[in-house]
Design an enzyme around this catalytic site. Structure first.
Site, mmCIF file in Angstrom:
data_model
loop_
_atom_site.group_PDB
_atom_site.id
_atom_site.type_symbol
_atom_site.label_atom_id
_atom_site.label_comp_id
_atom_site.label_asym_id
_atom_site.label_seq_id
_atom_site.Cartn_x
_atom_site.Cartn_y
_atom_site.Cartn_z
ATOM 1 N N ASP A 1 0.872 -1.163 0.000
ATOM 2 C CA ASP A 1 0.000 0.000 0.000
ATOM 3 C C ASP A 1 0.913 1.217 0.000
ATOM 4 O O ASP A 1 1.839 1.316 0.805
ATOM 5 C CB ASP A 1 -0.943 0.019 1.200
ATOM 6 C CG ASP A 1 -2.115 0.957 0.936
ATOM 7 O OD1 ASP A 1 -2.801 0.761 -0.090
ATOM 8 O OD2 ASP A 1 -2.326 1.908 1.707
ATOM 9 N N ASP B 1 4.545 9.358 -11.024
ATOM 10 C CA ASP B 1 5.981 9.449 -11.332
ATOM 11 C C ASP B 1 6.364 10.708 -12.123
ATOM 12 O O ASP B 1 7.399 11.313 -11.830
ATOM 13 C CB ASP B 1 6.442 8.190 -12.094
ATOM 14 C CG ASP B 1 6.646 7.006 -11.159
ATOM 15 O OD1 ASP B 1 6.685 7.211 -9.932
ATOM 16 O OD2 ASP B 1 6.761 5.871 -11.652
ATOM 17 N N ARG C 1 9.368 2.171 -2.830
ATOM 18 C CA ARG C 1 9.117 0.735 -3.023
ATOM 19 C C ARG C 1 10.433 -0.035 -3.003
ATOM 20 O O ARG C 1 10.512 -1.117 -2.414
ATOM 21 C CB ARG C 1 8.360 0.510 -4.341
ATOM 22 C CG ARG C 1 7.936 -0.937 -4.567
ATOM 23 C CD ARG C 1 6.829 -1.068 -5.600
ATOM 24 N NE ARG C 1 5.652 -0.342 -5.184
ATOM 25 C CZ ARG C 1 5.327 0.882 -5.641
ATOM 26 N NH1 ARG C 1 6.062 1.472 -6.555
ATOM 27 N NH2 ARG C 1 4.268 1.498 -5.185
HETATM 28 P P1 ITT Z 1 -3.427 -2.315 -5.521
HETATM 29 O O1 ITT Z 1 -4.132 -1.717 -4.311
HETATM 30 O O2 ITT Z 1 -4.261 -3.305 -6.257
HETATM 31 O O3 ITT Z 1 -2.046 -2.842 -5.195
HETATM 32 P P2 ITT Z 1 -3.322 0.469 -6.379
HETATM 33 O O4 ITT Z 1 -2.625 1.156 -7.511
HETATM 34 O O5 ITT Z 1 -4.762 0.811 -6.126
HETATM 35 O O6 ITT Z 1 -3.167 -1.115 -6.589
HETATM 36 P P3 ITT Z 1 -2.640 1.582 -3.805
HETATM 37 O O7 ITT Z 1 -4.015 1.478 -3.262
HETATM 38 O O8 ITT Z 1 -1.468 1.227 -2.922
HETATM 39 O O9 ITT Z 1 -2.456 0.671 -5.083
HETATM 40 O O10 ITT Z 1 -2.438 3.047 -4.358
HETATM 41 C C1 ITT Z 1 -1.185 3.465 -4.700
HETATM 42 C C2 ITT Z 1 -1.292 4.695 -5.559
HETATM 43 O O11 ITT Z 1 -0.270 5.621 -5.142
HETATM 44 C C3 ITT Z 1 -0.992 4.379 -7.012
HETATM 45 O O12 ITT Z 1 -2.168 4.027 -7.713
HETATM 46 C C4 ITT Z 1 -0.380 5.685 -7.485
HETATM 47 O O13 ITT Z 1 -1.392 6.640 -7.736
HETATM 48 C C5 ITT Z 1 0.398 6.148 -6.256
HETATM 49 N N1 ITT Z 1 1.761 5.564 -6.245
HETATM 50 C C6 ITT Z 1 2.248 4.660 -5.365
HETATM 51 N N2 ITT Z 1 3.511 4.324 -5.672
HETATM 52 C C7 ITT Z 1 3.816 5.017 -6.777
HETATM 53 C C8 ITT Z 1 4.949 5.081 -7.595
HETATM 54 O O14 ITT Z 1 6.029 4.324 -7.361
HETATM 55 N N3 ITT Z 1 4.919 5.891 -8.647
HETATM 56 C C9 ITT Z 1 3.844 6.650 -8.903
HETATM 57 N N4 ITT Z 1 2.714 6.641 -8.208
HETATM 58 C C10 ITT Z 1 2.704 5.820 -7.137
#
Ligand code: ITT
Length: 221
Positions: A61, A183, A207
């Site tokens: 998350d 990003d 990450r």
């Molecule tokens: P899952 O819950 O199914 O894993 P998700 O994309 O909905 O997929 P999250 O609820 O953890 O995952 O939301 C994370 C969001 O945060 C992601 O959709 C991006 O908008 C942002 N995010 C997280 N890490 C990122 C990264 O490395 N680069 C860019 N945006 C990121």
């Protein structure tokens, strides 16, 4: 083999590049609890995914916090990316004097077993104390000093091991077409994450940092 439960192929790609183990995506949209910290959401997700599969799983998350916007979008990053889009998040931030932000990730591991004490915290579910500790974990940029022994209570819940990564940066006008999500508007050391290849991003990203802690611990499991 590591089963990574996520609907986001960007997360899988980064984990696959980083880990020596093969990473299998399980596209299971586990129910996300409403919580304003990543650790609680990740812990509940890992537990739900483990209960669904019966296999060892990790979930991630993660989110972007923008200081001048009170930490927005934080745990709501996915929703905000979808509904507002990153260009509008940039426009909101552009109006601010200070444009610092941070990406945070919490990787949660669950295999139905308990864990020996290590510096990484364990979530055993439920109690308000655990929730508060989760908040501390997400709000704190330093590595957490919480140990397994310090996280008490909720002994009926399946234990979940948590690995956190944080990277500070600047919110900028969109540049680059790599990566995913926010990003293009997140700059670290002169480059946006979308201008980096996966190895470069993993070397400094939230990450990558969480995966490094997970990989080191998992090798001993
Ligand atoms: P899952 O819950 O199914 O894993 P998700 O994309 O909905 O997929 P999250 O609820 O953890 O995952 O939301 C994370 C969001 O945060 C992601 O959709 C991006 O908008 C942002 N995010 C997280 N890490 C990122 C990264 O490395 N680069 C860019 N945006 C990121």
């Amino acid at each position: 083999m590591v089963t990574f439960v996520t609907t986001n192929p960007g997360k899988i790609h980064e984990a696959q590049e980083y880990l020596d183990e093969p990473v299998e995506q399980l596209d299971f949209d586990y129910p996300e609890v409403q919580a304003d910290n990543l650790a609680t959401v990740a812990a509940h997700g890992a537990r739900a995914a483990y209960e669904h599969t019966g296999e060892p799983v990790i979930v991630d998350d993660s989110g972007l916090t923008i200081e001048a916007l009170g930490g927005f979008p934080g745990p709501y990053s996915s929703y905000v990316e979808d509904k507002l889009g990153i260009e509008r998040v940039w426009k909101l931030t552009e109006a601010e004097e200070k444009r610092s932000g941070a990406f945070r990730a919490v990787i949660a591991y669950c295999d139905g077993e308990g864990f020996a004490a290590t510096p990484e915290p364990v979530d055993r579910g439920g109690s308000e104390d655990d929730q508060r500790r989760g908040q501390d974990l997400a709000a704190d940029e330093r590595p957490s000093a919480t140990t397994d022994e310090q996280v008490a209570g909720g002994e009926d819940a399946i234990p979940v091991k948590l690995f956190e990564g944080v990277v500070p940066g600047e919110i900028v006008a969109p540049r680059g077409d790599g990566g995913f999500g926010f990003d293009p508007i997140f700059e670290y050391d002169g480059k946006t994450f979308a201008e980096m290849d996966t190895d470069e991003k993993n070397a400094v990203s939230h990450r990558g940092r969480a995966l490094a802690k997970f990989a080191e611990w998992y090798a001993t499991r």
